[in-house]
Design a protein around this motif. Structure first.
Motif, PDB file in Angstrom:
ATOM      1  N   LEU A  95       0.833  -1.206   0.000  1.00 25.40           N
ATOM      2  CA  LEU A  95       0.000   0.000   0.000  1.00 25.40           C
ATOM      3  C   LEU A  95       0.867   1.256   0.000  1.00 25.40           C
ATOM      4  CD1 LEU A  95      -2.819  -0.882   2.564  1.00 25.40           C
ATOM      5  CD2 LEU A  95      -3.067  -0.538   0.102  1.00 25.40           C
ATOM      6  N   GLU A  96       1.911   1.230   0.822  1.00 28.66           N
ATOM      7  CA  GLU A  96       2.789   2.390   0.938  1.00 28.66           C
ATOM      8  C   GLU A  96       3.507   2.659  -0.384  1.00 28.66           C
ATOM      9  OE1 GLU A  96       2.578   4.133   3.691  1.00 28.66           O
ATOM     10  OE2 GLU A  96       3.923   5.654   2.865  1.00 28.66           O
ATOM     11  N   ALA A  97       3.984   1.596  -1.037  1.00 26.22           N
ATOM     12  CA  ALA A  97       4.671   1.745  -2.324  1.00 26.22           C
ATOM     13  C   ALA A  97       3.719   2.339  -3.353  1.00 26.22           C
ATOM     14  CB  ALA A  97       5.190   0.389  -2.804  1.00 26.22           C
ATOM     15  N   HIS A  98       2.460   1.891  -3.284  1.00 26.75           N
ATOM     16  CA  HIS A  98       1.456   2.406  -4.207  1.00 26.75           C
ATOM     17  C   HIS A  98       1.237   3.899  -3.977  1.00 26.75           C
ATOM     18  CE1 HIS A  98      -2.067   2.305  -6.780  1.00 26.75           C
ATOM     19  NE2 HIS A  98      -2.703   3.004  -5.849  1.00 26.75           N
ATOM     20  N   GLU A  99       1.127   4.299  -2.712  1.00 25.79           N
ATOM     21  CA  GLU A  99       0.921   5.716  -2.385  1.00 25.79           C
ATOM     22  C   GLU A  99       2.114   6.571  -2.817  1.00 25.79           C
ATOM     23  OE1 GLU A  99       0.070   6.054   1.764  1.00 25.79           O
ATOM     24  OE2 GLU A  99      -1.809   4.955   1.582  1.00 25.79           O
ATOM     25  N   ILE A 100       3.319   6.079  -2.585  1.00 24.56           N
ATOM     26  CA  ILE A 100       4.513   6.835  -2.970  1.00 24.56           C
ATOM     27  C   ILE A 100       4.550   7.024  -4.488  1.00 24.56           C
ATOM     28  CG2 ILE A 100       7.049   6.751  -3.099  1.00 24.56           C
ATOM     29  CD1 ILE A 100       6.991   5.425  -0.326  1.00 24.56           C
ATOM     30  N   ALA A 106       2.122  14.351  -1.757  1.00 23.17           N
ATOM     31  CA  ALA A 106       1.422  14.157  -0.474  1.00 23.17           C
ATOM     32  C   ALA A 106       2.300  13.335   0.476  1.00 23.17           C
ATOM     33  CB  ALA A 106       0.092  13.455  -0.701  1.00 23.17           C
ATOM     34  N   GLU A 107       2.982  12.325  -0.063  1.00 19.01           N
ATOM     35  CA  GLU A 107       3.850  11.478   0.762  1.00 19.01           C
ATOM     36  C   GLU A 107       5.064  12.252   1.260  1.00 19.01           C
ATOM     37  OE1 GLU A 107       3.508   8.141   1.812  1.00 19.01           O
ATOM     38  OE2 GLU A 107       1.459   8.641   1.269  1.00 19.01           O
ATOM     39  N   ARG A 108       5.567  13.143   0.430  1.00 19.68           N
ATOM     40  CA  ARG A 108       6.711  13.966   0.848  1.00 19.68           C
ATOM     41  C   ARG A 108       6.310  14.883   2.004  1.00 19.68           C
ATOM     42  NH1 ARG A 108       9.029  18.608   0.622  1.00 19.68           N
ATOM     43  NH2 ARG A 108       7.119  19.539  -0.186  1.00 19.68           N
ATOM     44  N   GLU A 109       5.097  15.473   1.890  1.00 21.88           N
ATOM     45  CA  GLU A 109       4.614  16.350   2.964  1.00 21.88           C
ATOM     46  C   GLU A 109       4.376  15.566   4.248  1.00 21.88           C
ATOM     47  OE1 GLU A 109       1.215  18.440   1.434  1.00 21.88           O
ATOM     48  OE2 GLU A 109       2.429  19.466  -0.098  1.00 21.88           O
ATOM     49  N   GLU A 110       3.875  14.357   4.066  1.00 16.94           N
ATOM     50  CA  GLU A 110       3.616  13.493   5.207  1.00 16.94           C
ATOM     51  C   GLU A 110       4.923  13.213   5.977  1.00 16.94           C
ATOM     52  OE1 GLU A 110       0.740   9.823   4.804  1.00 16.94           O
ATOM     53  OE2 GLU A 110       2.784   9.233   4.359  1.00 16.94           O
ATOM     54  N   LEU A 111       5.965  12.926   5.217  1.00 17.28           N
ATOM     55  CA  LEU A 111       7.269  12.632   5.809  1.00 17.28           C
ATOM     56  C   LEU A 111       7.814  13.875   6.516  1.00 17.28           C
ATOM     57  CD1 LEU A 111       9.072  10.183   5.985  1.00 17.28           C
ATOM     58  CD2 LEU A 111      10.242  10.941   3.899  1.00 17.28           C
ATOM     59  N   THR A 142      12.095   4.526   4.182  1.00 18.48           N
ATOM     60  CA  THR A 142      11.905   5.577   5.169  1.00 18.48           C
ATOM     61  C   THR A 142      10.449   5.656   5.622  1.00 18.48           C
ATOM     62  OG1 THR A 142      13.657   6.785   4.040  1.00 18.48           O
ATOM     63  CG2 THR A 142      12.343   8.002   5.641  1.00 18.48           C
ATOM     64  N   HIS A 143       9.528   5.547   4.675  1.00 23.99           N
ATOM     65  CA  HIS A 143       8.106   5.556   5.050  1.00 23.99           C
ATOM     66  C   HIS A 143       7.762   4.344   5.904  1.00 23.99           C
ATOM     67  CE1 HIS A 143       6.088   8.918   2.921  1.00 23.99           C
ATOM     68  NE2 HIS A 143       7.276   8.951   2.335  1.00 23.99           N
ATOM     69  N   ALA A 144       8.341   3.193   5.557  1.00 27.70           N
ATOM     70  CA  ALA A 144       8.063   1.982   6.342  1.00 27.70           C
ATOM     71  C   ALA A 144       8.477   2.182   7.791  1.00 27.70           C
ATOM     72  CB  ALA A 144       8.790   0.781   5.737  1.00 27.70           C
ATOM     73  N   GLU A 146       9.415   5.241   9.429  1.00 24.99           N
ATOM     74  CA  GLU A 146       8.952   6.434  10.130  1.00 24.99           C
ATOM     75  C   GLU A 146       7.445   6.488  10.290  1.00 24.99           C
ATOM     76  OE1 GLU A 146      11.069   8.066  11.560  1.00 24.99           O
ATOM     77  OE2 GLU A 146      12.910   8.272  10.412  1.00 24.99           O
ATOM     78  N   GLU A 147       6.742   6.030   9.268  1.00 27.51           N
ATOM     79  CA  GLU A 147       5.294   6.178   9.288  1.00 27.51           C
ATOM     80  C   GLU A 147       4.615   4.929   9.844  1.00 27.51           C
ATOM     81  OE1 GLU A 147       3.735   6.957   5.431  1.00 27.51           O
ATOM     82  OE2 GLU A 147       1.680   6.631   6.097  1.00 27.51           O
ATOM     83  N   LEU A 148       5.070   3.755   9.366  1.00 23.37           N
ATOM     84  CA  LEU A 148       4.409   2.521   9.776  1.00 23.37           C
ATOM     85  C   LEU A 148       5.075   1.880  10.984  1.00 23.37           C
ATOM     86  CD1 LEU A 148       4.049   0.990   6.193  1.00 23.37           C
ATOM     87  CD2 LEU A 148       2.345   2.328   7.443  1.00 23.37           C
TER      88      LEU A 148
HETATM   89 ZN   LIG Z   1       3.735   7.365   3.526  1.00 22.30          ZN
END
Ligand SMILES: [Zn+2]
Length: 247
Positions: A95-100, A106-111, A142-144, A146-148
């Motif tokens: 899911l995360e790869a799909h969003e990126i 949006a993902e950059r802002e989220e980070l 990084t998303h995995a 920091e976010e998850l």
């Molecule tokens: Zn993310």
């Protein structure tokens, strides 16, 4: 995304708390607890049966059944647990790869927002997020983290390997209290089993200090006390329920 390899950068740990269960200390920990489980569970079972004053063959039968039942149960539990963890992990990463891929801004802002929450100034958080989003593999990792709160190394363990290790360690712990009954019977076997199990409980407790860095003697004595209490209780229950089978 299945089987994808990441470059893993050492990291102090995700927001969601320590998730590090892998590596050598993870395997050592699992082994110590597997042996301990087998030991305590079969000591209690064997002393409960022996307390009822049954024939030696019955004690052996109960001990073997307890060993196999426990080892299969631990192995099956471990298999399912690792499998499910892996499936959940793969789904979240997917899911995360799909969003990126579909909404990079949006993902950059989220980070960036995550780094601001961690106390970085806005401009630095923004720059950091921008740099980390350049390489898709780094972005995903990084998303995995920091976010998850996921460690990309986590979930890559083999369910079969984990299940086998659980089975073997439980079985070796469970075998110890049973051994004397294979060579002797009655009071002699009970005494030998108590001595052997006591030494093993102390050893397992002391081995746990590799993980806790506490005093080995204290830890060994504590484990011995716990195991002895469990065995004493089942022994007394066995004696109370003594129905005169066998003998
Ligand atoms: Zn993310």
């Amino acid at each position: 995304m299945r089987g994808r390899q990441w470059r893993v950068v050492p990291h102090p740990g995700p927001i969601g708390g320590e998730q590090h269960t892998g590596g050598r200390s993870g395997a050592l920990r699992a082994a110590i607890f597997g042996v301990n489980d087998g030991l305590v569970s079969n000591v209690s079972l064997i002393f409960g049966v022996a307390g009822a004053g049954v024939d030696n063959q019955v004690v052996i039968l109960a001990g073997i059944a307890g060993l196999l039942a426990g080892a299969f149960s631990m192995g099956a539990g471990e298999y399912i647990s690792v499998r499910v963890q892996r499936e959940v992990f793969e789904r979240l990463i997917h899911l995360e790869a799909h969003e990126i891929g579909s909404e990079p801004e949006a993902e950059r802002e989220e980070l960036a927002a995550i780094y601001v929450r961690k106390g970085l100034p806005d401009d630095l958080a923004d720059r950091l997020a921008t740099e980390l989003m350049r390489d898709p593999a780094v972005a995903l990792e990084t998303h995995a983290r920091e976010e998850l709160g996921l460690d990309p190394q986590m979930g890559l363990g083999s369910p079969v390997a984990a299940a086998s290790a659980s089975f073997v360690t439980f079985a070796s712990g469970a075998l110890l209290p049973l051994l004397p009954f294979l060579f002797a019977s009655g009071g002699a076997a009970i005494l030998a089993s108590a001595a052997l199990s006591g030494a093993a409980l102390f050893g397992v407790g002391a081995a746990m200090t590799y993980l806790t860095a506490r005093g080995a003697f204290y830890s060994g004595a504590r484990m011995l006390a716990i195991g002895a209490a469990a065995a004493a209780i089942t022994y007394l229950v066995g004696k109370a329920l003594d129905v005169g089978v066998g003998v």
